[in-house]
Structures are given as C-alpha cells and as structure tokens.
Design an enzyme around this catalytic site. Structure first.
Site, PDB file in Angstrom:
ATOM      1  N   GLU A   1       5.938  -4.223  -9.586  1.00  0.00           N
ATOM      2  CA  GLU A   1       7.255  -3.461  -9.436  1.00  0.00           C
ATOM      3  C   GLU A   1       8.437  -4.141 -10.098  1.00  0.00           C
ATOM      4  O   GLU A   1       9.235  -3.566 -11.091  1.00  0.00           O
ATOM      5  CB  GLU A   1       7.454  -3.289  -7.980  1.00  0.00           C
ATOM      6  CG  GLU A   1       6.854  -2.578  -7.126  1.00  0.00           C
ATOM      7  CD  GLU A   1       7.083  -2.677  -5.488  1.00  0.00           C
ATOM      8  OE1 GLU A   1       8.404  -3.488  -5.220  1.00  0.00           O
ATOM      9  OE2 GLU A   1       6.428  -2.343  -4.581  1.00  0.00           O
TER      10      GLU A   1
ATOM     11  N   PRO B   1      12.597 -12.536   2.387  1.00  0.00           N
ATOM     12  CA  PRO B   1      11.349 -12.749   3.115  1.00  0.00           C
ATOM     13  C   PRO B   1      10.359 -11.403   3.141  1.00  0.00           C
ATOM     14  O   PRO B   1      10.880 -10.242   3.558  1.00  0.00           O
ATOM     15  CB  PRO B   1      11.837 -13.165   4.453  1.00  0.00           C
ATOM     16  CG  PRO B   1      13.162 -13.480   4.246  1.00  0.00           C
ATOM     17  CD  PRO B   1      13.831 -12.505   3.255  1.00  0.00           C
TER      18      PRO B   1
ATOM     19  N   GLU C   1       0.880  -1.327  -0.172  1.00  0.00           N
ATOM     20  CA  GLU C   1       0.149  -0.128   0.040  1.00  0.00           C
ATOM     21  C   GLU C   1       0.788   1.350  -0.053  1.00  0.00           C
ATOM     22  O   GLU C   1       0.497   2.176  -0.609  1.00  0.00           O
ATOM     23  CB  GLU C   1      -1.000  -0.096   1.177  1.00  0.00           C
ATOM     24  CG  GLU C   1      -2.066  -1.249   1.042  1.00  0.00           C
ATOM     25  CD  GLU C   1      -1.525  -2.370   1.660  1.00  0.00           C
ATOM     26  OE1 GLU C   1      -2.298  -3.402   1.598  1.00  0.00           O
ATOM     27  OE2 GLU C   1      -0.193  -2.583   2.153  1.00  0.00           O
TER      28      GLU C   1
END
EC number: 2.4.99.12
Length: 439
Positions: A351, A280, A68
């Site tokens: 992205e 991660p 977000e």
C-alpha cells in the site's frame, strides 16, 4: 453444478471443541465491543438469526481482516462495476470497517453487503447458506474453515481459495491436525497460489495438485482509491501540513509504538516540523497507545475526537478504522508494523509502495517473506533490526532526497514486474460463475 466428490464430514472432536469455546467467544466479543448495541449486532451475525440478505445469488468473498480485504478490493470492485451483487464476510471488526468504507456507498449500496462470518458450526452455516444462497464462495489468502468448505460442497457451490499464501510455520500447524486439514483441502474446488512454495505446501497437506495453479500475488495489482488521495490533498491544505515532515507508523503492535516513539522523542522535540502519525493495528489498543504518547510528554491529537493536527502537534493518533490509505497518502516515510514485535510476521508493504512512500520494516516479516525478499533484492525497502535503527532509517528517508527517490523508483520496478495476477483471478472466477449459470 454437479458434485464431484461426496462431502467429507469434519471430526467429532472439532465440532465438540467449537461448542465448548462458544461462551468464551461471546465473552471476547463483549470485551471488545464499543457498545451494547454493537455487541448485540455482532452476536446476531456470528450466531444467528442472521441479517436478511440484500441480494440472493451474490458472489461471496470471505476476507479475514484489513489485509485480505485490501487484497480482494480490485476483484470486488470489478464485479460490482459489472452489476454483480457481492457479499463480504469478515472475521475482524477492522476488516469489516475496511470493507464498508470501500464499498458501502454509491453506486454500490444496493449491490454490496458486509456481515461477520458465522461461527464455523454446521447448523449455523447451513442456515446462512440457505438464507443467502450465494453463487460462489471465494476465500482469500489463508482463511479456511472446515465446516464452511464442507457446507459449500454440500450446497454444490464452487469454493475457491484466492491469492493463497501459506508460510512454513502455518503449514506445520495445519500438518499437526491432518485428519481435519486433508479432507478440508480435498473439498476445495480450486486454489490460486501466490507462489510455488505455497502451492507445494498445500499439496503436501492434502490438496489435489490438479486443482491448483500459481498466478502471483493479486496485491501487486492494487491501486490507491482516488477518494483518499483527494482527501489527503485537502487535509494538507486545511491543516497546514505542506511544510511538515510526516512519518507514519502503520499497523503497529505492542510494544512497537512505544519503542519507536521513545527513539523519535528527541527529534520531535527538537524539530517543530516533524510529525508522527501512529496507526495501531487493533482498535482495542487505541487508549493504551494514547497513554504511551502521554507518558512521553508528546503533544498528541486524536482522530476519534475529531481533533486536527495543529502547528505544535507532535503525534497524531489515527484511532479510526478504514483510513489507512489516507495516512499513507500524507506520509513522506513509513514503518509497517507487526515486524518489530514478537513473534511478528509483518503486514502488507504494498500500500505505501503504491503511493510512492519509502518503507521501513523490522526483521520479522515471515508472513510476507516472498514479497519482501523481492523488494530487498532490488534495494527497494529498508529493514531495521531494532527501534533505534528503524528510526534512523525513517529520518534518512525524510532528509536524503537521493535515497528517497531511489527507494521509490526501485519499488515501482518490482510493482510493475509483478502485475497481472488480477486478470488471472478474474478469468478463473468467470469460468465458475458461467458454470453456475448453466447448472
């Protein structure tokens, strides 16, 4: 700005539940805190007394986590460049780290502030609103809190849900607590939906149809920060990476890392030029993932220890926060996690696409269903059913230049076709900002 409707109070059971869960929430914060000082800081921001504001009358963006924050990035940057003070609140530690890495620097130091969102209790939110006195509250994607929205209405502050998305599964969950959901949605000032399905789900849950419109997904307007592109080029030189084949496993959940590394192990052992960067999703799992790398006897370096990639490094554990753009910029292929685990849901695929990185995901991507479906239709993304298939697809991206180029070109077609949502968001925000100026 005049209040259009009376404030609808949240149910007693909801507020009582928050009181009961508060000790558990504090315990959870303590468990994940890296130090006592950071624990105390987060508790102050969650439960008060709150940090003093840098600026009053800021545009307040509430973003949950990394995804977000990235979605709101172009909006936040737009208003900072115009000289507007901006307040960002986050729910997660990774989200706050991302926000600070993007904006807590020159030339925005005096205009930008990032803190954790207070717990959704009436008294805390009343204190927060009165202390910070925001000009407008912009919630991003699905982060809706009943008392937060009610307090914005109480304070006569426009509350807008931006880039809204809502999966069918999440809509069913909200529908089970309709006495909480319906009044909350009725008190939103406006909602900008990513797609018609999202808009309709919100309307069925109680949103006034006349307070919403479909404007597409603002994530398609995102651009990679130049600082990370330049940093990646420098690292390639400094760490001698120009001859390496680099795969990134991004935003991974358990057991995705271990399953994929088991499949990659034989290739990492037989090809000294192959390198796997593992990022991660949650920082509390960094040590767990490092131990998994060790159990597979893979030569692993760690970002948190300021180690660099050496000629014999097989895995680089990117156990840092706010640097995802950097790892994508170093990659020739990537897997975006949260899509191979159970229950899954997926993370943002845009992205790596923006950086021309061929992208592979697992079969469980319902959080980004509409976006992924469009890339699938254009053959711009690869979907693997299991770790073995995903590994084969990643290696094909490295070794088949024709396939790699086709994926890149088709991804650009989809990206360009969907751009333009950013300007529609700005137009709406400007409309309400002008109203607050005159109120």
């Amino acid at each position: 700005m005049a209040q259009q409707n009376a404030v609808q109070q949240t149910p007693f059971w909801y507020n009582f539940l928050l009181i009961c869960l508060k000790p558990l929430y504090r315990w959870k914060i303590k468990q994940r805190a890296e130090s006592d000082a950071l624990y105390q800081q987060e508790c102050v921001e969650r439960f008060g007394p709150f940090q003093p504001p840098k600026n009053l009358a800021a545009i307040w963006f509430h973003v949950v986590s990394v995804g977000e924050t990235n979605a709101a990035q172009p909006l936040i940057e737009h208003y900072l460049k115009l000289g507007h003070p901006v307040l960002v609140t986050n729910t997660t530690k990774t989200g706050q780290a991302r926000a600070k890495s993007l904006f807590l620097k020159a030339p925005y130091l005096d205009l930008f502030q990032a803190v954790y969102l207070p717990v959704d209790q009436k008294s805390l939110l009343k204190q927060f609103f009165e202390l910070y006195q925001p000009k407008l509250l912009a919630l991003v994607e699905t982060e809706i809190w009943p008392n937060l929205i009610a307090e914005a209405r109480q304070q006569h502050i426009p509350c807008i849900l931006l880039n809204a998305r809502l999966s069918e599964k999440s809509a069913k969950g909200y529908g089970k607590v309709s006495r909480l959901t319906r009044p909350m949605l009725q008190q939103l000032t406006w909602l900008l939906a990513q797609d018609k399905a999202t808009q309709q789900r919100y309307i069925e849950l109680g949103l006034d149809r006349t307070k919403s419109q479909v404007v597409g997904n603002i994530k398609f307007d995102i651009t990679a920060p130049q600082q990370f592109i330049e940093q990646a080029e420098q690292i390639k030189q400094d760490w001698n990476l120009l001859g390496r084949q680099i795969i990134t496993l991004a935003s991974t959940h358990a057991p995705e890392e271990e399953n994929l590394l088991k499949q990659l192990q034989q290739y990492l052992n037989s090809n000294p030029y192959l390198l796997c960067i593992v990022v991660p999703r949650h920082p509390e799992r960094f040590e767990e993932v490092y131990k998994a790398c060790q159990s597979l006897n893979l030569n692993t370096q760690r970002r948190s220890l300021k180690q660099t990639i050496q000629a014999d490094t097989q895995v680089f554990l990117a156990d840092s926060m706010g640097e995802m753009w950097l790892w994508y910029a170093l990659s020739q292929a990537c897997f975006v996690g949260g899509s191979l685990n159970e229950p899954g849901g997926g993370h943002n695929i845009l992205e790596p696409m923006v950086l021309d990185v061929p992208t592979v995901i697992g079969p469980r991507y319902f959080n980004f269903q509409t976006i992924v479906d469009e890339f699938v239709a254009e053959r711009a993304i690869l979907i693997g059913e299991n770790a073995e298939q995903i590994t084969a697809q990643l290696l094909n991206c490295l070794n088949d230049s024709t396939q790699r180029q086709q994926l890149i070109e088709q991804a650009q077609v989809v990206l360009k076709r969907n751009q333009g949502s950013l300007q529609k968001h700005i137009q709406l925000l400007d409309h309400y900002l002008k109203q607050t100026d005159y109120s």
